[in-house]
Write a protein that holds these residues in place. Sequence first.
Motif, mmCIF file in Angstrom:
data_model
loop_
_atom_site.group_PDB
_atom_site.id
_atom_site.type_symbol
_atom_site.label_atom_id
_atom_site.label_comp_id
_atom_site.label_asym_id
_atom_site.label_seq_id
_atom_site.Cartn_x
_atom_site.Cartn_y
_atom_site.Cartn_z
ATOM 1 N N ARG A 40 35.212 34.718 38.190
ATOM 2 C CA ARG A 40 33.964 35.225 38.769
ATOM 3 C C ARG A 40 33.097 35.878 37.712
ATOM 4 O O ARG A 40 31.878 35.891 37.811
ATOM 5 C CB ARG A 40 34.267 36.206 39.894
ATOM 6 N N ALA A 41 33.750 36.431 36.674
ATOM 7 C CA ALA A 41 32.982 37.033 35.588
ATOM 8 C C ALA A 41 32.249 35.962 34.795
ATOM 9 O O ALA A 41 31.351 36.262 34.026
ATOM 10 C CB ALA A 41 33.911 37.827 34.672
ATOM 11 N N ARG A 42 32.653 34.699 34.989
ATOM 12 C CA ARG A 42 32.097 33.631 34.160
ATOM 13 C C ARG A 42 31.124 32.741 34.910
ATOM 14 O O ARG A 42 30.807 31.651 34.466
ATOM 15 C CB ARG A 42 33.242 32.797 33.571
ATOM 16 N N PHE A 65 39.391 36.772 39.501
ATOM 17 C CA PHE A 65 38.550 37.809 38.889
ATOM 18 C C PHE A 65 37.859 37.359 37.604
ATOM 19 O O PHE A 65 36.652 37.490 37.444
ATOM 20 C CB PHE A 65 39.396 39.052 38.623
ATOM 21 N N ARG A 78 34.074 33.202 25.070
ATOM 22 C CA ARG A 78 34.051 33.550 26.478
ATOM 23 C C ARG A 78 34.823 32.496 27.281
ATOM 24 O O ARG A 78 35.476 32.816 28.265
ATOM 25 C CB ARG A 78 32.605 33.632 26.938
ATOM 26 N N ARG A 135 46.479 35.153 36.766
ATOM 27 C CA ARG A 135 45.144 35.688 36.534
ATOM 28 C C ARG A 135 44.739 35.512 35.067
ATOM 29 O O ARG A 135 43.587 35.198 34.761
ATOM 30 C CB ARG A 135 45.117 37.180 36.911
ATOM 31 N N ALA A 136 45.703 35.700 34.166
ATOM 32 C CA ALA A 136 45.404 35.559 32.745
ATOM 33 C C ALA A 136 45.180 34.090 32.382
ATOM 34 O O ALA A 136 44.258 33.753 31.642
ATOM 35 C CB ALA A 136 46.536 36.148 31.917
ATOM 36 N N VAL A 180 41.651 31.978 33.026
ATOM 37 C CA VAL A 180 40.487 31.928 32.135
ATOM 38 C C VAL A 180 40.760 31.060 30.901
ATOM 39 O O VAL A 180 39.978 31.076 29.960
ATOM 40 C CB VAL A 180 40.023 33.339 31.708
#
Lengths: 343, 282, 267
Positions: A99-101, A96, A71, A144-145, A148
């Motif tokens: 925020r998922a993390r 994005f 993750r 964006r990629a 993460v």
Amino acid sequence: MTENILCRVRDLTKLYGTVEAVDRLSFDLHKGEFISIVGPSGAGKTTLLRLLADLESQDSGEIRFSEKPSREHPVVLVFQDFMLFPSMTVAANVAFGLRARKIRRREIKERVAQLLSSFGIADKATKYPGQLSAGQQQRVALARALAVRPRLLLLDEPFAHLDKTLKMDTALFLRRMLHEFGITAVAVTHDLEEAFAMSDRVGIMIDGELKQLDPADAVYSRPASLDVARFLGPVSRFPARLLDFMETDAAVDELRRGINGSEVALAAPHFCRAESMGVVADPEGNGVVEEVRCIGVLVLYRVRLSDGANEHILNVFSLESGLEAGTRVRVRVTQVFREEQNV
Amino acid sequence: MTGTPTYSKTKGELWKLAPLLVPVGMMLAGIGHTVRTSLAPGLIAYEAALAQPGLFQNLLFSLYVAGVSTLLSVSIGTVLAYLIRRLPGVYRGRAVGFLIPLILPHIAVGLLILLWFSQSGLISSVFEYVGASGGFRSPLFRGDGIGLILGYVYKSTPFVLILVFPILRRIPDGYIQTGRMLGASEFRCFRQVVLPRLLPGVFSVSIIIFVYSFGSYDLPYVLGESRPRMISLYLYRLYFSRPIGERPIAAAMLVLILLCGAALVLMYAMAVRGVEERERRL
Amino acid sequence: MSNLRGRLVFWSMLLLLIVLPMMFLVITAFAGVWPFPRLMPESYSLRAWRFLGANSQGIMRALGSSTLYSLGAVVTTVLICWLPAQYLSRHSFRGQTLLEAVLLTPALVPAITFSMGLQVLFIGVGLADTMMGVVLILSLVAYPYMLRGLKTGYLAYRQAYDECARNLGAGEWQRLRQVELPMVLPAALSGGSVVFLVAFSEYFLVFLIGGGLVPSFPGFLVPFVTGSDRAVASALTLLFLAVPVFLFITQELFLQWFYRRKGIEFR
């Protein structure tokens, strides 16, 4: 596993119906390396990316990472159409994945600001994707990629939406950014020159098979097989006996020694890339320049060469444009293929 | 990769259909109750239902009103949609005006019909004003269902418009222009180029409108004629107003109508499949 | 089509079908003395509107109640249809066409066939004569429109967005809220408008399940339409039109603000 290998792919196969979209693919991916997979459309390039991204499951074979994607360090795919979420600002798009993390707001803000400025789009933070040019959209998608911190970055046709003039700049920009961030990446594209320019190694994929994976100059100067050569550019076809009327180097001489004198062997078709041949003006030469065409940096000479019985037309690339139609020339050759087999 | 559904990683999400159990369950419960009521004394209720003198007369009347309304509103709506499609783009905005009857409830459409067509309505006044010989005989409440038909057509035409227009919009201009350049008249163009692509869509719209006009209660309640009577009013009275012992008879009639409805559902499914296959081929 | 002829047909239809009836409705609502067979009223008055003012409490109650249960039906149908629409648009399986046709049954069979049985059952479980019961029955007849609308929305929505969001690590909830919701919203709203209209203008089902205890605007209107006071009936109808018109303008402004501003093409 060797220390610097990130991922081993072995016998990877994916079927669509009964057709192998990806056919027993094997290769190693080194840490920090940038590989481009090039091939004609329908060669299974996108399927390979989707397998690596775990968007599809393979039918057989395996993809083994030395450090499992997690993750915190996932495998991220940048889609051909970028897939920027149209209702979010540029900053929100880049944020994005963070925020998922469940990362703290302040840290997200800092990381996004940093990325936007490295990608030169800090002034677009509050704009929406619909208000950006294709090139800017691509930078947002990349940022964006990278936000993460991917273990592996996958790029699907990164030049598909760009103007011809932008492609090479983008390729060099990509290379610079990926090195700066120390990212391992695989791109698939059908833009040859850009792939050569940006990648550490270039793979040629045809009909689901990886035909060759080598540094760019090696692929370009020594294609591993006839179909790779055909993909790279124009190829001339002639019988073995025509070699007697050309200047050959040691490697080709090696091949010629294998040809026995029988009529069948002398008539067997051989192939040569336009890049592997050269012409030198020589009043005593066997060849005659038929036609001269300027095709950019290179000049294409169409040369007529007789093997005593029949005449053949050869396509030859040259950097020099000094020869005119009708000039007698010697033809030099550095690499020759027999049917589906290399020297 | 062509044609392969690429959502292979999301199989097994069948639970997402679960919320639909609410309406489907309710509908089945309602239907189940009606069926149970109708079966109370074996099939007696069905025999009694078929023997009711009013049933067939009212059924035929409802079919006639619904059939004529559907035919008219589908024709007018389709032609209107084609007209708007062929006019310049700005007319699409102006055409929003045609959607006003969609907002009007059936009750209010009933009012409009009364204002225009009743014996003391606008048209009657116009006749009187110009002194037309014989004056005006209102078409309402005469037992031929003209008032109901007018109401349903008024209400359903815009519905056809909004369902057919999107289909028309998907037909590229080039088809119609090519047809016109090859010398086909506007009418031939419509019939041979446009209509075949519209038919499945038009068919499913027709079914929806037909069923609504056939079974709805509101408009007949306002414009209702008592003899013959629309089946909805008739069944409602039979179900609730008569002694409760006769309720199975009404329930039996409902079941019979429901069976016809099931046939319509199947026809609808076939029409939709036709549309989808056509779209896939194009 | 000669453009001129087409325009002529267009404008005359608009005049005849929409403009004249609406004007006539307005005139009737303001008519004072209007003896037959005069084409126009002899005098104008605000009598009908004063009547509305005098009965404003009952009218507002009916209007408020209708708005409430109609919005309730919109919310309920969204809840019922959202995930199924998502599923149906992304998967294809055997018997899907038939299943979808069965799901549209409430629009394909007359409502009387299941609503009268349902009314008796609602009495049994205490839903008859309640707002909740009315919302449920209206959701039942209107949900096919929502399902259809959402499915259209999801078919236009590219599944690659969903894959991309998954790939970036977003969970089900984040994807639904941040990615899908904004993109399917226009379709949901247009489905919602239809559901609202169906619910708001329905008289019979509200009357059947609400049993007169749940006030409704159509129910309020009916005695005036069947009675003889045309002016009051017309004024009430005009008032009736105001609610959906207001809602649609709001919705349109919202969509403009939400999408055009961001450079997103929608519809």
